[in-house]
Scaffold this motif. Structure first.
Motif, PDB file in Angstrom:
ATOM      1  N   ILE A  39      -0.627   1.010   9.902  1.00 22.84           N
ATOM      2  CA  ILE A  39       0.500   0.722  10.789  1.00 22.84           C
ATOM      3  C   ILE A  39       1.309  -0.454  10.252  1.00 22.84           C
ATOM      4  O   ILE A  39       2.550  -0.439  10.263  1.00 22.84           O
ATOM      5  CB  ILE A  39      -0.010   0.403  12.220  1.00 22.84           C
ATOM      6  CG1 ILE A  39      -0.659   1.651  12.830  1.00 22.84           C
ATOM      7  CG2 ILE A  39       1.130  -0.087  13.094  1.00 22.84           C
ATOM      8  CD1 ILE A  39       0.274   2.820  13.018  1.00 22.84           C
ATOM      9  N   VAL A  40       0.613  -1.487   9.775  1.00 22.86           N
ATOM     10  CA  VAL A  40       1.300  -2.654   9.199  1.00 22.86           C
ATOM     11  C   VAL A  40       2.126  -2.230   7.979  1.00 22.86           C
ATOM     12  O   VAL A  40       3.281  -2.643   7.805  1.00 22.86           O
ATOM     13  CB  VAL A  40       0.282  -3.747   8.799  1.00 22.86           C
ATOM     14  CG1 VAL A  40       0.962  -4.839   7.987  1.00 22.86           C
ATOM     15  CG2 VAL A  40      -0.354  -4.353  10.053  1.00 22.86           C
ATOM     16  N   MET A  41       1.542  -1.388   7.146  1.00 19.12           N
ATOM     17  CA  MET A  41       2.246  -0.918   5.955  1.00 19.12           C
ATOM     18  C   MET A  41       3.468  -0.096   6.347  1.00 19.12           C
ATOM     19  O   MET A  41       4.549  -0.226   5.746  1.00 19.12           O
ATOM     20  CB  MET A  41       1.297  -0.073   5.099  1.00 19.12           C
ATOM     21  CG  MET A  41       1.905   0.382   3.782  1.00 19.12           C
ATOM     22  SD  MET A  41       2.329  -1.013   2.720  1.00 19.12           S
ATOM     23  CE  MET A  41       3.215  -0.177   1.413  1.00 19.12           C
ATOM     24  N   ALA A  42       3.340   0.744   7.374  1.00 26.95           N
ATOM     25  CA  ALA A  42       4.466   1.553   7.836  1.00 26.95           C
ATOM     26  C   ALA A  42       5.593   0.655   8.341  1.00 26.95           C
ATOM     27  O   ALA A  42       6.777   0.904   8.079  1.00 26.95           O
ATOM     28  CB  ALA A  42       4.007   2.507   8.949  1.00 26.95           C
ATOM     29  N   SER A  43       5.238  -0.396   9.068  1.00 26.23           N
ATOM     30  CA  SER A  43       6.242  -1.336   9.572  1.00 26.23           C
ATOM     31  C   SER A  43       6.938  -2.060   8.427  1.00 26.23           C
ATOM     32  O   SER A  43       8.163  -2.255   8.444  1.00 26.23           O
ATOM     33  CB  SER A  43       5.577  -2.364  10.502  1.00 26.23           C
ATOM     34  OG  SER A  43       4.942  -1.724  11.592  1.00 26.23           O
ATOM     35  N   ALA A  44       6.138  -2.446   7.422  1.00 29.16           N
ATOM     36  CA  ALA A  44       6.703  -3.138   6.268  1.00 29.16           C
ATOM     37  C   ALA A  44       7.704  -2.254   5.535  1.00 29.16           C
ATOM     38  O   ALA A  44       8.801  -2.682   5.180  1.00 29.16           O
ATOM     39  CB  ALA A  44       5.583  -3.554   5.315  1.00 29.16           C
TER      40      ALA A  44
ATOM     41  N   LEU B  15      17.377  12.742   3.048  1.00 28.32           N
ATOM     42  CA  LEU B  15      16.613  13.329   1.950  1.00 28.32           C
ATOM     43  C   LEU B  15      15.939  12.248   1.113  1.00 28.32           C
ATOM     44  O   LEU B  15      14.788  12.397   0.692  1.00 28.32           O
ATOM     45  CB  LEU B  15      17.533  14.185   1.069  1.00 28.32           C
ATOM     46  CG  LEU B  15      18.080  15.463   1.718  1.00 28.32           C
ATOM     47  CD1 LEU B  15      19.080  16.148   0.795  1.00 28.32           C
ATOM     48  CD2 LEU B  15      16.946  16.415   2.062  1.00 28.32           C
ATOM     49  N   ALA B  16      16.674  11.150   0.858  1.00 27.23           N
ATOM     50  CA  ALA B  16      16.127  10.082   0.017  1.00 27.23           C
ATOM     51  C   ALA B  16      15.067   9.272   0.747  1.00 27.23           C
ATOM     52  O   ALA B  16      14.008   8.960   0.181  1.00 27.23           O
ATOM     53  CB  ALA B  16      17.250   9.161  -0.444  1.00 27.23           C
ATOM     54  N   GLY B  17      15.348   8.900   2.002  1.00 28.87           N
ATOM     55  CA  GLY B  17      14.453   8.015   2.742  1.00 28.87           C
ATOM     56  C   GLY B  17      13.338   8.737   3.471  1.00 28.87           C
ATOM     57  O   GLY B  17      12.151   8.536   3.192  1.00 28.87           O
ATOM     58  N   VAL B  18      13.715   9.622   4.405  1.00 25.15           N
ATOM     59  CA  VAL B  18      12.716  10.287   5.244  1.00 25.15           C
ATOM     60  C   VAL B  18      11.909  11.297   4.437  1.00 25.15           C
ATOM     61  O   VAL B  18      10.675  11.326   4.495  1.00 25.15           O
ATOM     62  CB  VAL B  18      13.399  10.977   6.445  1.00 25.15           C
ATOM     63  CG1 VAL B  18      12.361  11.679   7.309  1.00 25.15           C
ATOM     64  CG2 VAL B  18      14.178   9.960   7.266  1.00 25.15           C
TER      65      VAL B  18
ATOM     66  N   LEU C 144       7.152  12.970   1.829  1.00 22.15           N
ATOM     67  CA  LEU C 144       6.471  13.642   0.718  1.00 22.15           C
ATOM     68  C   LEU C 144       5.305  12.795   0.217  1.00 22.15           C
ATOM     69  O   LEU C 144       4.230  13.321  -0.092  1.00 22.15           O
ATOM     70  CB  LEU C 144       7.459  13.887  -0.422  1.00 22.15           C
ATOM     71  CG  LEU C 144       6.895  14.549  -1.690  1.00 22.15           C
ATOM     72  CD1 LEU C 144       6.303  15.910  -1.356  1.00 22.15           C
ATOM     73  CD2 LEU C 144       7.979  14.680  -2.752  1.00 22.15           C
ATOM     74  N   GLY C 145       5.522  11.476   0.169  1.00 21.98           N
ATOM     75  CA  GLY C 145       4.432  10.585  -0.203  1.00 21.98           C
ATOM     76  C   GLY C 145       3.273  10.684   0.781  1.00 21.98           C
ATOM     77  O   GLY C 145       2.104  10.650   0.390  1.00 21.98           O
TER      78      GLY C 145
ATOM     79  N   ILE D  13       4.343   9.838  11.092  1.00 25.25           N
ATOM     80  CA  ILE D  13       4.564   8.392  11.149  1.00 25.25           C
ATOM     81  C   ILE D  13       5.066   7.885   9.800  1.00 25.25           C
ATOM     82  O   ILE D  13       5.970   7.045   9.724  1.00 25.25           O
ATOM     83  CB  ILE D  13       3.271   7.658  11.553  1.00 25.25           C
ATOM     84  CG1 ILE D  13       2.962   7.923  13.038  1.00 25.25           C
ATOM     85  CG2 ILE D  13       3.384   6.159  11.304  1.00 25.25           C
ATOM     86  CD1 ILE D  13       1.692   7.278  13.531  1.00 25.25           C
ATOM     87  N   THR D  14       4.495   8.422   8.732  1.00 23.24           N
ATOM     88  CA  THR D  14       4.926   8.029   7.387  1.00 23.24           C
ATOM     89  C   THR D  14       6.388   8.381   7.166  1.00 23.24           C
ATOM     90  O   THR D  14       7.171   7.563   6.663  1.00 23.24           O
ATOM     91  CB  THR D  14       4.059   8.722   6.322  1.00 23.24           C
ATOM     92  OG1 THR D  14       2.688   8.374   6.534  1.00 23.24           O
ATOM     93  CG2 THR D  14       4.469   8.293   4.929  1.00 23.24           C
ATOM     94  N   ALA D  15       6.777   9.600   7.531  1.00 23.28           N
ATOM     95  CA  ALA D  15       8.171  10.021   7.370  1.00 23.28           C
ATOM     96  C   ALA D  15       9.101   9.172   8.229  1.00 23.28           C
ATOM     97  O   ALA D  15      10.214   8.816   7.806  1.00 23.28           O
ATOM     98  CB  ALA D  15       8.315  11.499   7.735  1.00 23.28           C
ATOM     99  N   ALA D  16       8.652   8.808   9.437  1.00 27.17           N
ATOM    100  CA  ALA D  16       9.484   8.006  10.347  1.00 27.17           C
ATOM    101  C   ALA D  16       9.784   6.629   9.782  1.00 27.17           C
ATOM    102  O   ALA D  16      10.833   6.036  10.086  1.00 27.17           O
ATOM    103  CB  ALA D  16       8.785   7.866  11.702  1.00 27.17           C
ATOM    104  N   SER D  17       8.897   6.111   8.924  1.00 28.51           N
ATOM    105  CA  SER D  17       9.128   4.789   8.337  1.00 28.51           C
ATOM    106  C   SER D  17      10.328   4.805   7.383  1.00 28.51           C
ATOM    107  O   SER D  17      10.841   3.754   7.006  1.00 28.51           O
ATOM    108  CB  SER D  17       7.883   4.293   7.601  1.00 28.51           C
ATOM    109  OG  SER D  17       7.626   5.072   6.445  1.00 28.51           O
ATOM    110  N   GLY D  18      10.789   6.005   6.994  1.00 28.11           N
ATOM    111  CA  GLY D  18      11.962   6.106   6.138  1.00 28.11           C
ATOM    112  C   GLY D  18      13.270   6.171   6.895  1.00 28.11           C
ATOM    113  O   GLY D  18      14.357   6.079   6.295  1.00 28.11           O
TER     114      GLY D  18
END
Length: 250
Positions: A108-113, A13-16, A21-22, A175-180
């Motif tokens: 993609i770079v931001m998602a990896s970061a 809930l906190a991370g993903v 949501l962002g 992809i954004t959610a997966a970065s969490g």
């Protein structure tokens, strides 16, 4: 439900969810209020500082493993978070200098970061959970909420360039959610280290605290000041610290 299972659900809930949501907001909102986001980040940074300084580090000291060990672990957490930040920034600068970075690659770079930096952030939640002996205390709940709030602007910063670079909205949000997801790995690691005795708990709490201090002072507050260059972010940081104290001691 098991203690570890509860921790995983909270971290999801906190991370993903927070990062996802962002991403959704990044899809829906083309131009956000920089002032409002700055004050939100400042407030969240202040609460994080209270939780870290007046709760997590305090619990680490109370294990009585030695103040120098705790200080070393805090500095180690700061150093690891900085190193990850430095390597990612260096890679991004290198890409840009070659003229090959499009908005899509920037996303993609931001998602990896975000994915890499979410590991030590998750450790903070896991270590807090372990310090309460697997009880869902107020500090763990507050950290989960704050991590989620912290991940919202990061999710927005990932989704916007991905969509501008030609990616579909649904795929960009996924992809954004997966970065969490790495937040879960960090939380489990922090919890397991905290459960192997006083030394493990102290190291886990102190290391995670150091990483979070770097996130606050190296990322959240500078970003807040950059978004809005008035005095209000300072006051909202102080207010956040007072709210953190109320959450911890009420």
């Amino acid at each position: 439900m098991s203690i570890l299972g509860t921790l995983v659900i909270i971290t999801i809930l906190a991370g993903v969810f927070g990062t996802g949501l962002g991403g959704v907001l990044g899809v829906l909102i083309r131009k956000d209020s920089k002032k409002a986001m700055s004050l939100l980040l400042s407030f969240a940074g202040g609460v994080m500082l209270s939780v870290v300084c007046f709760d997590l580090i305090r619990d680490a000291v109370e294990t009585k493993v030695g103040i120098f060990i705790i200080i070393g672990a805090i500095l180690g957490g700061c150093a690891v978070a900085y190193l990850l930040d430095y390597l990612i920034d260096g890679k991004e600068s290198s890409e840009q200098s070659k003229g090959q970075t499009s908005l899509f690659v920037a996303g993609i770079v931001m998602a990896s970061a975000v994915a890499v930096h979410n590991v030590p952030v998750g450790m903070t939640l896991g270590a807090s959970y372990a310090s309460d002996n697997g009880v869902l205390g107020s500090s763990a709940i507050m950290l989960a909420i704050l991590i989620s709030m912290h991940n919202i602007p990061e999710g927005m910063s990932i989704a916007a360039p991905l969509i501008s670079g030609g990616m579909s909205r649904i795929k960009a949000v996924l992809i954004t959610a997966a970065s969490g997801v790495p937040t879960i790995i960090g939380a489990v690691l922090g919890y397991e280290l905290g459960g192997i005795g006083a030394m493990g708990l102290a190291l886990s709490l102190a290391f995670a605290s150091g990483a979070m201090l770097y996130v606050v002072f190296g990322e959240i507050l500078p970003q807040a000041v950059q978004m809005y260059k008035g005095k209000l972010p300072t006051f909202f940081t102080i207010i956040g610290m007072m709210v953190g104290l109320l959450v911890i001691y009420l």
